[in-house]
Design an enzyme around this catalytic site. Structure first.
Site, PDB file in Angstrom:
ATOM      1  N   GLU A 156      -6.451   8.520   0.850  1.00 27.75           N
ATOM      2  CA  GLU A 156      -5.987   8.931  -0.656  1.00 27.75           C
ATOM      3  C   GLU A 156      -6.898   9.973  -0.888  1.00 27.75           C
ATOM      4  O   GLU A 156      -8.083   9.957  -0.902  1.00 27.75           O
ATOM      5  CB  GLU A 156      -5.862   7.846  -1.381  1.00 27.75           C
ATOM      6  CG  GLU A 156      -5.669   8.225  -2.629  1.00 27.75           C
ATOM      7  CD  GLU A 156      -5.627   7.095  -3.870  1.00 27.75           C
ATOM      8  OE1 GLU A 156      -5.202   7.213  -5.051  1.00 27.75           O
ATOM      9  OE2 GLU A 156      -5.925   5.841  -3.332  1.00 27.75           O
ATOM     10  N   GLU A 216       0.921   4.558  -9.889  1.00 30.95           N
ATOM     11  CA  GLU A 216      -0.293   3.808  -9.881  1.00 30.95           C
ATOM     12  C   GLU A 216      -0.821   4.254 -11.198  1.00 30.95           C
ATOM     13  O   GLU A 216      -1.738   5.197 -11.197  1.00 30.95           O
ATOM     14  CB  GLU A 216      -1.109   4.387  -8.620  1.00 30.95           C
ATOM     15  CG  GLU A 216      -2.405   3.461  -8.598  1.00 30.95           C
ATOM     16  CD  GLU A 216      -3.242   3.983  -7.493  1.00 30.95           C
ATOM     17  OE1 GLU A 216      -3.794   3.044  -6.683  1.00 30.95           O
ATOM     18  OE2 GLU A 216      -3.409   5.019  -7.485  1.00 30.95           O
TER      19      GLU A 216
END
Length: 262
Positions: free
Chosen positions: A142, A242
């Site tokens: 990520e 998220e």
């Protein structure tokens, strides 16, 4: 017609509920479920829910760039593979640094990221990709931002993350393209998505709005335009929210669904 799947992070919505109840609520709303550090949760209780788990953190301790940290990362990644099997989770998320007590990447590096650190990260990620391929799961690296949330974290930008994943070039490693972090760090989101998609390196896309890391529709990012670009590209992976709910969690999920309904 959108071909991607929507998911939501259970660490950031329905915070008044236990994690297994959050997973149920997210599932009942029609989304897949993501979690962070699995060691903080009752995996058996989560496994008893009807939720489809799309992603979780893929390590507990360690780092990409030093020998001792890499050994620890690989060892705890093997533990995470067992947890992923228990939940039927196909993707395990990684960062370029260690985690805090909440499972968030926070540990900075001292000084500049060196060429030796890039080589070490490539070596560690290759070994992780091999672990993933043997287990039938994908590790995702990520991108993060250093301006607001993760100062000093190495390999934080989407450009750096994409470069590492491309250099490893293994099916067991893909990029978790976080557009919230990319907006803060780099911008030009649609072109970034197009470039990563053209390389075939996107394992997942995560979203939240800027500023505040709240659900789509609360900030400056034109997520409906991003959604149209994803449809135009034929993206068939996961798009995960998220983000912290700005108020009611059910409303946050509906705003997310609306932004990505094309």
């Amino acid at each position: 017609m959108a071909m991607y799947t929507l998911a939501a992070c259970a660490e950031m919505v329905f915070l008044e509920l236990p994690i297994d109840e959050r997973a149920r609520r997210i599932h009942d709303a029609g989304f897949q479920v993501e979690i962070w550090d699995w060691t903080r949760h009752d995996l058996a209780a989560l496994a008893r829910t009807p939720a489809d788990f799309s992603s979780m953190t893929g390590y507990i301790r360690g780092s990409l760039t030093d020998e001792e940290g890499a050994a620890e990362l690989l060892s705890t990644a093997e533990e995470s593979l067992k947890a992923a099997e228990q939940l039927g989770c196909p993707r395990l998320n990684l960062h370029g640094t260690g985690l805090d007590g909440q499972g968030l990447p926070v540990v900075p590096v001292t000084g500049e990221v060196t060429g030796e650190m890039w080589i070490a990260a490539h070596r560690t990620l290759t070994r992780l990709a091999e672990l993933g391929e043997s287990a039938g799961v994908v590790f995702t690296l990520e991108n993060l931002n250093t301006a607001v949330d993760h100062p000093g974290v190495p390999f934080a930008t989407a450009a750096d993350t994409l470069a590492l994943v491309a250099a490893v070039d293994r099916p067991g490693l893909r990029m978790n393209l976080d557009l919230y972090h990319a907006q803060i760090g780099e911008g030009n989101l649609i072109e970034l998505v197009r470039r990563a998609h053209a390389l075939g390196l996107i394992g997942e896309i995560q979203v939240a709005d800027v500023p505040g890391r709240r659900e789509p529709g609360t900030g400056e990012i034109n997520y409906p335009a991003v959604a149209r670009a994803l449809v135009g590209l034929g993206y068939e992976g996961t798009v995960a929210m998220e983000a912290w709910a700005s108020g009611d969690s059910e409303l946050a999920l509906e705003r997310f669904r609306s932004a990505f309904t094309v």
